[in-house]
Scaffold this motif. Structure first.
Motif, mmCIF file in Angstrom:
data_model
loop_
_atom_site.group_PDB
_atom_site.id
_atom_site.type_symbol
_atom_site.label_atom_id
_atom_site.label_comp_id
_atom_site.label_asym_id
_atom_site.label_seq_id
_atom_site.Cartn_x
_atom_site.Cartn_y
_atom_site.Cartn_z
ATOM 1 N N UNK A 90 0.790 -1.314 0.152
ATOM 2 C CA UNK A 90 0.027 -0.067 0.101
ATOM 3 C C UNK A 90 1.034 1.341 -0.091
ATOM 4 N N UNK A 91 2.080 1.213 -0.045
ATOM 5 C CA UNK A 91 3.038 2.143 0.119
ATOM 6 C C UNK A 91 2.803 3.369 1.209
ATOM 7 N N UNK A 92 2.065 2.915 2.318
ATOM 8 C CA UNK A 92 1.688 3.820 3.315
ATOM 9 C C UNK A 92 0.506 4.882 3.042
ATOM 10 N N UNK A 93 -0.098 4.338 1.995
ATOM 11 C CA UNK A 93 -1.055 5.509 1.567
ATOM 12 C C UNK A 93 -2.490 4.831 2.220
ATOM 13 N N UNK A 94 -3.199 6.047 2.168
ATOM 14 C CA UNK A 94 -4.644 5.764 2.854
ATOM 15 C C UNK A 94 -5.568 5.481 1.657
ATOM 16 N N UNK A 95 -6.820 4.936 1.717
ATOM 17 C CA UNK A 95 -7.706 4.714 0.742
ATOM 18 C C UNK A 95 -8.299 6.028 0.143
ATOM 19 N N UNK A 96 -8.884 5.803 -0.952
ATOM 20 C CA UNK A 96 -9.632 6.836 -1.585
ATOM 21 C C UNK A 96 -10.784 7.502 -0.754
ATOM 22 N N UNK A 97 -11.381 8.609 -0.767
ATOM 23 C CA UNK A 97 -12.598 9.142 -0.364
ATOM 24 C C UNK A 97 -13.712 8.415 -0.943
ATOM 25 N N UNK A 98 -14.682 8.221 -0.646
ATOM 26 C CA UNK A 98 -15.976 7.415 -0.767
ATOM 27 C C UNK A 98 -16.349 8.032 -2.582
ATOM 28 N N UNK A 99 -16.129 9.473 -2.612
ATOM 29 C CA UNK A 99 -16.510 9.861 -4.188
ATOM 30 C C UNK A 99 -15.502 9.629 -5.037
ATOM 31 N N UNK A 100 -14.182 9.958 -4.550
ATOM 32 C CA UNK A 100 -13.103 9.590 -5.829
ATOM 33 C C UNK A 100 -13.277 8.126 -6.221
ATOM 34 N N UNK A 101 -13.414 7.240 -4.880
ATOM 35 C CA UNK A 101 -13.160 5.922 -5.288
ATOM 36 C C UNK A 101 -14.468 5.450 -5.993
ATOM 37 N N UNK A 102 -15.662 6.157 -5.946
ATOM 38 C CA UNK A 102 -16.630 5.661 -6.786
ATOM 39 C C UNK A 102 -16.526 6.059 -8.308
ATOM 40 N N UNK A 103 -15.809 7.350 -8.301
ATOM 41 C CA UNK A 103 -15.663 8.013 -9.686
ATOM 42 C C UNK A 103 -14.526 6.940 -10.401
ATOM 43 N N UNK A 104 -13.545 6.539 -9.657
ATOM 44 C CA UNK A 104 -12.386 5.876 -10.209
ATOM 45 C C UNK A 104 -13.127 4.277 -10.703
#
Length: 552
Positions: A90-104
């Motif tokens: 994961x390279x220490x990165x957090x997950x996307x926000x819900x709206x960006x995750x949905x868009x992607x």
């Protein structure tokens, strides 16, 4: 070598390579989708998921399979993106926000690959390779399956069966996309495209250290182009030296982009028993693409301003090793094939150049269009052309031995109107909001063009952008996701309904009054209808955007 000589050589080599593979690869695609035999590994997969590979599906069943599979794909990818911190690499990165995750998730499952984030600073390797890359394969395979289903609608007689979606999906992945993407990745690695699972910390020249992001880029780059997906591992996409390091890698990417859309016209001709029909469709596609290349190259290379004359072309936003010729060619091919990858900043193109790539998408992605979607899109326009020609001579329109009646024209009309409606409603809604001017990177006509480009790209499942606009707000994330979702699946539903209607008909023999659809005359008429429909639909938007900017 001068930029002009390099550009002309690139075009000549690209055309030669496509001509060499056109017949054998196009016929191979036809054999893949018509062979009654199944590979052993394919049979095991069918047993695992409980699918009878020898069963046939009606248009309704085929459509439900496409929609169900795509919905599951969106949900799974969404969960991967928002929960990537729980994944390895994961390279220490957090997950996307819900709206960006949905868009992607919607973006990659619809073969759009619109990106409102910088990949190297947002996603870990597991999310890139295990989430996005898988959808690059699956969405491309879905597009090819739908195209083949429509072709079967012309071929089959007095049956509502269009084949088996699950078989088409598996074969498109295992027999076409996977082997070619594997070879393509190896060739890209040989040119310097990186393939690893680690970032690197180096000592900077000015003191201190700098982290150089790495990742499994070559494997993603190959299917990104082959599947006309377009989503880059890095924010700079194919302008980044880790994705596209040499002119030879640039040529290879263009070849991968055009390989399947061009060859599918041969597949069409082989499956319907009329090779000339495939050539006529290819001729129409080539005419549209060639005209766009000529206009964009003239606009970007022609040095129409003092700054451009001093630089030898409109070089703002372009990678110097590629130059204006290769940048223009890449921009036209990726917007004409629904790929959306970029090796230059489209937002920095001249008004005529930027307007050309915008019109390329407005044509409906048929020049030559995306993997699968280009063929079924231009076949729908061919039916419309036959209908218009039939009105002129007072005959019932026919194409490939099938009559075009009220039901078929209803599906065609809805198809032609659906994506423009999605695009223009989205643009109108965005422009009406007080917050949109703050999101624009430029005022006036160019700022308006950024909004039009965003919704045109999303609705036509292209994925490229005029990068000056900020689309990270919740409104743009959701609005563009809806545009991508509707722009992908409304046309697919209509195409499969049309295919089912055609398959139920019997074959109509050609007569002296039948309009030949495999001639240069018909190809020219088809191009005229496509341009007419596009002009009538989008001219007001173009007048307020690129045309106003060019005349300012």
């Amino acid at each position: 070598m001068s930029d002009t000589a390099s550009g002309l050589l690139t075009i000549a080599v690209l055309v030669s390579l496509l001509a060499i593979v056109y017949v054998p690869f196009g016929d191979y695609l036809a054999r893949v989708y018509t062979s009654p035999s199944h590979w052993r590994v394919e049979r095991r997969l069918y047993r695992l998921v409980g699918v009878n590979p020898d069963a046939q599906q009606t248009a309704r069943s085929y459509t439900m399979s496409v929609l169900g599979f795509s919905l599951v794909s969106i949900v799974v990818l969404f969960l991967i993106l928002v929960g990537q911190s729980a994944l390895p690499f994961d390279r220490g990165l957090s997950g996307m926000t819900w709206d960006m995750g949905l868009n992607t998730a919607v973006s990659f499952a619809t073969n759009t690959n619109w990106q409102s984030y910088a990949g190297e600073s947002t996603l870990g390797f597991a999310a890139q390779a295990g989430g996005l890359v898988i959808q690059n394969f699956m969405s491309a395979a879905v597009g090819m399956a739908v195209a083949v289903a429509l072709i079967r609608g012309f071929v089959r007689s007095r049956t509502g069966e269009l084949g088996n979606f699950w078989v088409d999906l598996v074969r498109g992945t295992s027999r076409i996309l996977l082997p070619i993407a594997f070879v393509g990745a190896i060739l890209l690695i040989s040119q310097g495209v990186i393939q690893n699972f680690s970032d690197h910390t180096v000592n900077a020249l000015g003191g201190g250290t700098q982290v150089i992001p790495g990742g499994p880029v070559a494997s993603q780059e190959a299917i990104k182009e082959l599947g006309t997906n377009g989503g880059g591992f890095f924010n700079a996409n194919s302008a980044h030296p880790f994705e596209n390091p040499t002119p030879l890698s640039n040529l290879l990417q263009l070849f991968l982009i055009l390989l399947i859309p061009v060859s599918l016209t041969r597949t069409l001709g082989t499956m319907v028993g009329s090779r000339k029909q495939g050539l006529a469709i290819l001729g129409a596609m080539t005419l549209l693409l060639g005209a766009a290349v000529a206009v964009a190259t003239w606009a970007e290379v022609g040095a129409h301003s003092q700054a451009a004359r001093l630089a030898g072309g409109a070089m703002e936003g372009k990678e110097t090793q590629f130059g204006a010729w290769a940048s223009s060619l890449y921009a036209v091919i990726t917007t004409g094939t629904s790929t959306g990858a970029v090796n230059s900043a489209h937002d920095s193109m001249t008004p005529a150049g930027g307007g050309t790539v915008l019109v390329n998408m407005m044509l409906g992605e048929v020049s030559p269009g995306g993997v699968g979607s280009g063929v079924y899109g231009i076949l729908v326009m061919a039916i419309l052309t036959v209908f218009i020609a039939g009105l002129l001579v007072g005959r019932t329109p026919e194409i490939l031995g099938k009559k075009i009646g009220t039901k078929e024209m209803t599906y065609v009309a809805l198809y032609v109107l659906s994506v423009p409606a999605i695009v223009l409603v989205g643009v109108g809604t965005a422009i009406a909001l007080h917050s949109t001017p703050d999101a624009m990177g430029n005022p006036g006509g160019h700022g308006f063009s950024e909004v039009v480009y965003a919704f045109t790209s999303a609705g036509n499942n292209n994925g490229s952008a005029f990068g000056g606009i900020a689309v990270t707000s919740t409104f743009f994330q959701i609005a563009l996701a809806l545009a991508m979702l509707l722009g992908r699946f409304v046309p697919i539903v209509l195409v499969l309904a049309l295919a089912g209607s055609l398959a139920k008909q019997g074959k109509v023999p050609d007569t002296a009054g039948t309009l030949p659809t495999n001639t240069p005359l018909f190809a020219g008429l088809l191009v005229g209808v496509i341009l007419l429909i596009t002009g009538l639909t989008f001219f007001p938007a173009l007048a307020l955007g690129p045309l106003a900017e060019a005349l300012a």
